[in-house]
Design an enzyme around this catalytic site. Structure first.
Site, short mmCIF file in Angstrom:
data_model
loop_
_atom_site.label_atom_id
_atom_site.label_comp_id
_atom_site.label_asym_id
_atom_site.label_seq_id
_atom_site.Cartn_x
_atom_site.Cartn_y
_atom_site.Cartn_z
N ASP A 105 -5.07 4.90 5.59
CA ASP A 105 -5.59 4.03 6.66
C ASP A 105 -5.97 2.65 6.16
OD1 ASP A 105 -7.85 4.90 5.21
OD2 ASP A 105 -9.14 4.51 6.93
N GLU A 144 9.71 14.62 -0.74
CA GLU A 144 9.34 15.97 -1.16
C GLU A 144 7.83 16.20 -1.17
OE1 GLU A 144 11.17 17.20 -4.84
OE2 GLU A 144 13.09 16.29 -4.27
N LYS A 199 -7.44 4.03 -6.12
CA LYS A 199 -6.44 3.20 -5.46
C LYS A 199 -6.95 1.78 -5.29
CE LYS A 199 -6.75 6.25 -2.22
NZ LYS A 199 -6.71 6.96 -0.94
#
Lengths: 299, 299
Positions: free
Chosen positions: B245, B19, B220
């Site tokens: 990436d 979603e 992250k």
């Protein structure tokens, strides 16, 4: 084995069993540009008793010649041959590993490294000359670096900047076989007599962070310099005593080489840090400063 | 489990089960200031199919508002609420941990961090304002730092210098309880479209080197931001696909959060790096660039 405080009794034993005293400089001989109390008389006493003196410093900002001048300016006669600095160690590492003299060496660090490289016949680039260089982040710029750089030497750099970090990173990442040499990895050091400031370990870690590579360390606690020292002074390691203010460099270096070790509290290490359960490096002896030796011999 | 190349077949499954698509920006949406080919049409297609879009970037140089402007300037309509930058994450970390607003935050990094701190009600100091500050190594100088600094936030800093490293180090070492927060630890990044330059991991490692401490990472692969994201978008993690990436940040972040993961080769990771035996992070899928999705849905 736990450490012993230096006493009249155990110092007598140490004094008679040792032929050479190896001294760290920052935090042992001086703090910044100030001599630590009683150093001059202590070194005199050791010399007059026939002890060999060697100065082994991780500080790469000066060459051996510049260190000899610093000792002289502080009123202590020391010859260049008695000094082993990590700037000299970096040049010697390249020498003994047959680094091709036509390749260049990129330096993140001070004049001392460039000077020792030159004395050893190598071409250093970068160093203080790149202090004011900047990188333009605004455009899609290509950063050119010299493909003939075959080694990057990183030491303490008061003029560290993004340009230097970028240059060193590109050499290590893109020049095939490029060496990554650290003069040392001291986290902090007594650049002044008043405070501990970030040491070479800060700049070395930055390059580790960007290259994801680990350096070859030539300063303490690596024993790379020991072969040179042994050749010059002809004393076996067991008859040497390493005197320093840092557990993870000086004392570990002495232990790695098989020397006796003496920790002094006149630099970065406190007695409570020595006795902290998290510390697993125990010198043979400890005392507050090297001039305690004077009182102990007179006692 | 090994990764699969994205195909018309497996993309159809992914497309219907997901979603929300979470995108990294550098190397996925753009490289430096250049949009990667086909990005605009790809995002349009996803939106027109009712997919939610979220942009999760470790780049802390901009605030969310500044990122929204960058998207706009590249012709992509993105609202500030769809952007989760590590600069925002750093401010939110302090917020949820009840950081006392009377304490200051020392910033090694860009304007984006200062802006997000301000929006969250905190006082940031340092940052670009300390770009030209120097330290005098010549005298026995005492370096004064603000004792009310309760956190040091470190991100990518194109103007890194010894002054900032010293300031951050002193706060972390000497101010009791001072937090050490890293926006992220990316070793290199696509600051330009042509080359990989040292990333925040370089500056963060430098502070680790001088303080001997490890940071709290808010970008992250830390999933710290996930709670905010879940609250805002009301989609379960299993119905999200993280597109990035970088293996060690984007893909690991997606996996840590329980999302599907798609690696693209338009940034820092090559297919041979993915397939290298030393790599142990395997995305669910990989493809060359996000616009491959367009061809696969049309196929």
């Amino acid at each position: 084995m736990s450490s012993q405080p230096l006493s009249a009794h155990n110092f007598k034993q140490l004094f008679h069993s040792v032929e050479a005293f190896l001294f760290d400089c920052d935090g042992v001989i001086w703090k910044g540009d100030e001599l630590i109390e009683g150093v001059s008389q202590t070194l005199q006493m050791l010399r007059s008793n026939g002890k060999k003196l060697v100065f082994v410093t991780n500080n790469s900002s000066k060459s051996r010649a510049q260190y000899a001048l610093k000792f002289q300016s502080l009123g202590i006669p020391v010859s260049q041959d008695e000094i082993f600095s990590s700037s000299f160690a970096a040049a010697m590492y390249l020498k003994v590993n047959n680094f091709p003299p036509q390749n260049k060496v990129y330096v993140i660090g001070g004049e001392g490294i460039l000077e020792e490289l030159q004395l050893a016949g190598f071409t250093g680039v970068g160093g203080p000359g790149d202090a004011n260089k900047t990188i333009d982040f605004k455009q899609n710029k290509f950063f050119e670096h010299d493909k003939s750089v075959g080694a990057v030497v990183v030491g303490l750099d008061p003029n560290i900047n993004y340009y230097k970090l970028q240059y060193g990173t590109l050499c290590i990442r893109e020049n095939p076989g490029c060496l990554f040499i650290a003069t040392n990895r001291d986290s902090v050091g007594n650049m002044t007599s008043l405070q501990e400031w970030p040491g070479a370990g800060c700049m070395v870690a930055a390059i580790c962070g960007s290259t994801q590579k680990e350096p070859i360390v030539v300063g303490k606690p690596s024993t790379f310099m020991m072969d040179f020292l042994l050749k010059k002074f002809n004393v076996s390691c067991s008859k040497m005593c390493m005197v320093g203010d840092r557990l993870d460099t000086d004392i570990l270096f002495g232990q790695n080489a098989g020397c006796k070790t003496l920790l002094v509290f006149s630099g970065v290490t406190t007695q409570s840090a020595l006795e902290d359960p998290s510390n697993n490096i125990q010198p043979d002896y400890y005392t507050s400063k090297i001039s305690d030796i004077l009182d102990l011999t007179e006692a």
